[in-house]
Design an enzyme around this catalytic site. Structure first.
Site, short mmCIF file in Angstrom:
data_model
loop_
_atom_site.label_atom_id
_atom_site.label_comp_id
_atom_site.label_asym_id
_atom_site.label_seq_id
_atom_site.Cartn_x
_atom_site.Cartn_y
_atom_site.Cartn_z
CB CYS A 9 -14.85 29.96 -0.12
SG CYS A 9 -16.48 30.14 -0.36
N GLY A 37 -13.53 35.96 -1.65
CA GLY A 37 -14.88 36.11 -1.27
C GLY A 37 -15.39 37.41 -0.38
CG ASN A 112 -12.21 27.25 -1.62
OD1 ASN A 112 -11.09 27.33 -2.23
ND2 ASN A 112 -13.18 27.61 -2.29
N GLY A 113 -14.95 25.09 -1.88
CA GLY A 113 -15.16 24.21 -3.03
C GLY A 113 -16.49 23.87 -3.18
CE1 TYR A 255 -11.40 38.06 -12.09
CE2 TYR A 255 -12.42 36.26 -10.90
CZ TYR A 255 -12.40 37.55 -11.31
OH TYR A 255 -13.10 38.38 -10.74
#
Length: 483
Positions: A9, A37, A112-113, A255
């Site tokens: 995210c 995302g 996010n997470g 990445y």
């Protein structure tokens, strides 16, 4: 379409000291964070305490047409979110930001997470009569803040209390009627940074590339465990939960992050080139050309070429106009999808010994198809080098690593067996030791549990692909027994 990792995210927030088109700023920033995302996105705007928001499935430009942005109007604050569901599934109620109206005002949350204890938190609220509309762990964070806010003098104090009960990865942006608040878990698993525009607006974002898009100056990374409060009186910090060195996910460098971002003081692009250079030292091979698999394999390929002295070349052209709707279920259709997504440049490949660099191998099926493209283009030899170690263990902190039974490194005993399965002449993975050296300027440590099985915090003993929904189903069965 591909069996590699999915982004988790991206979050964004902006605080202006005047009323302006903050929704447009959020739109541009989310565009910059789109790589994190591509499943859904949303924006919430604060106009003098009145919250307007819009959320939807799809890419940022599809969800936010000019009319939608106009409908959001003006304000002095906005937060935004782009999502790929690592937990919660494709439920419209899981699209963020989550907007909650409670007795002490409005609250919007973007996260996010992944929390490792989200099901337990949810159960606590539901046993007290709480009603959840979605299945994401973000809702547990939002309800935890609201619960503490009822007995706290302000929202930042509530967040400070809540952080004692949150276990796992969370980089969050919270918007109230008067403040923009950003906070990060004590391990700093996911990135979060602070910036400022030339006209004085403060910005928080998952990556610095979002700041660049708005012409904002990068100030600093938000510390692991830090709460940053932005209001009309400026910026202040609460460091009650600070103190740990931090363990950012190493795959942010390999990445996830955009190559033009700087995370914890280190350039992502430079870290990927270092990965390639380490690969060249650890797994040398005689070849004629080094190529990268677009996009995250390209910088690692450059690093390998520079270190090895073998010429770098362009091996693939990527079709950038294929949407997620192109994904097809059958084997033949998936094969067609790879061919349309990537095409080998025969003039650069034919008759040559090729070193192909990619960021990871998950299931391995896509690797095999890409190798087949090179063989059909006339490659004499194909040597694959991977700019990460082998995936062997689940991730609990927001990376969508597949179940262990599907991971190629878990299905085969040796690297040679994997090489034979995907059809390459040789295969080499980056060592764990090298990954710890990728971000040379970073003061943080790294989480590499998906490679080693050793995690910075205690994690559940096992985790299935649909881990969150499975636990929720177990809780639902428990409630039915009570009934």
């Amino acid at each position: 379409m591909f069996d590699n990792l999915h982004e988790e995210c991206g979050v964004f927030g902006i605080f202006e000291n005047k009323t302006t088109h903050v929704a447009h700023s959020a739109y541009l920033a989310l565009f910059a964070l789109q790589h994190r995302g591509q499943e859904s996105c949303g924006i919430a705007v604060n106009d003098d305490g009145v919250f307007r928001h819009h959320r939807g499935d799809g890419l940022v430009p599809d969800v936010f047409t000019s009319s939608r942005l106009e409908h959001l109007g003006t304000g002095n604050m906005a937060i935004g979110h782009v999502r790929y569901s690592t937990t919660g599934g494709k439920n419209a109620n899981n699209i963020q930001p989550l907007v909650i109206r409670h007795i002490k005002g409005n609250l919007a949350v973007a996260h996010n997470g992944n929390l490792v204890n989200a099901p337990e938190l949810r159960k606590q609220f539901e046993l007290k009569g709480g009603i959840f509309h979605g299945t994401s762990d973000t809702e547990s964070i939002a309800y935890s803040i609201v619960s503490q806010r009822l007995t706290s003098k302000n929202t930042e104090e509530a967040i400070e209390k809540v952080m004692y009960s949150l276990k796992g990865a969370y980089s969050c942006v919270v918007m109230t009627a008067t403040k923009l608040i950003a906070f990060r878990d004590p391990n700093g698993f996911r990135p979060l940074c602070l910036g400022k525009t030339h006209d004085g607006a403060y910005i928080v974002a998952s990556e610095s590339c979002a700041l660049d898009t708005l012409g904002a100056k990068f100030i600093r990374d938000i510390k692991p465990g830090e709460i940053v409060v932005i209001g009309t009186d400026g910026v202040r910090s609460i460091e009650t939960h600070c103190g740990k060195k931090g363990n950012i996910c190493v795959f942010e460098y390999i990445y996830f992050a955009r190559p033009d971002s700087v995370i914890e003081g280190s350039s992502v692009q430079h870290a990927r080139m270092r990965a390639g250079a380490f690969l060249a030292k650890e797994h040398p091979v005689d070849a004629d050309i080094v190529i990268g698999v677009p996009d995250s394999g390209l910088d690692a390929a450059l690093g390998y070429a520079y270190e090895s002295g073998i010429p770098y070349g362009v091996g693939f052209i990527k079709n950038r106009y294929i949407g997620r709707s192109f994904i097809q279920p059958s084997q033949d259709q998936r094969e067609d999808a790879v061919r349309i997504k990537l095409n080998a440049i025969k003039e650069n490949i034919n008759g040559k010994r090729v070193i192909m660099i990619d960021d990871s191998i998950v299931r391995g099926t896509t690797c095999a198809r890409i190798v087949r493209l090179l063989r059909e283009a006339g490659a004499k030899e194909v040597h694959m080098r991977v700019s990460s170690p082998a995936f062997k263990y689940p991730c609990f902190f927001g990376t969508d690593v597949d179940s262990q039974e599907n991971l190629m490194a878990c299905r085969f005993d040796t690297v040679e067996e994997i090489a034979q399965e995907i059809g390459v002449d040789s295969l080499g993975y980056l060592s764990v030791e090298a990954t710890n050296k990728l971000a040379e300027k970073s003061k943080c440590g790294f989480c590499n549990g998906c490679f080693t099985g050793h995690y910075p915090i205690e994690v559940p003993k096992e985790q299935h692909k649909d881990k969150f929904e499975e636990k929720l189903n177990n809780f639902s069965s428990y409630y039915q027994v009570l009934d």
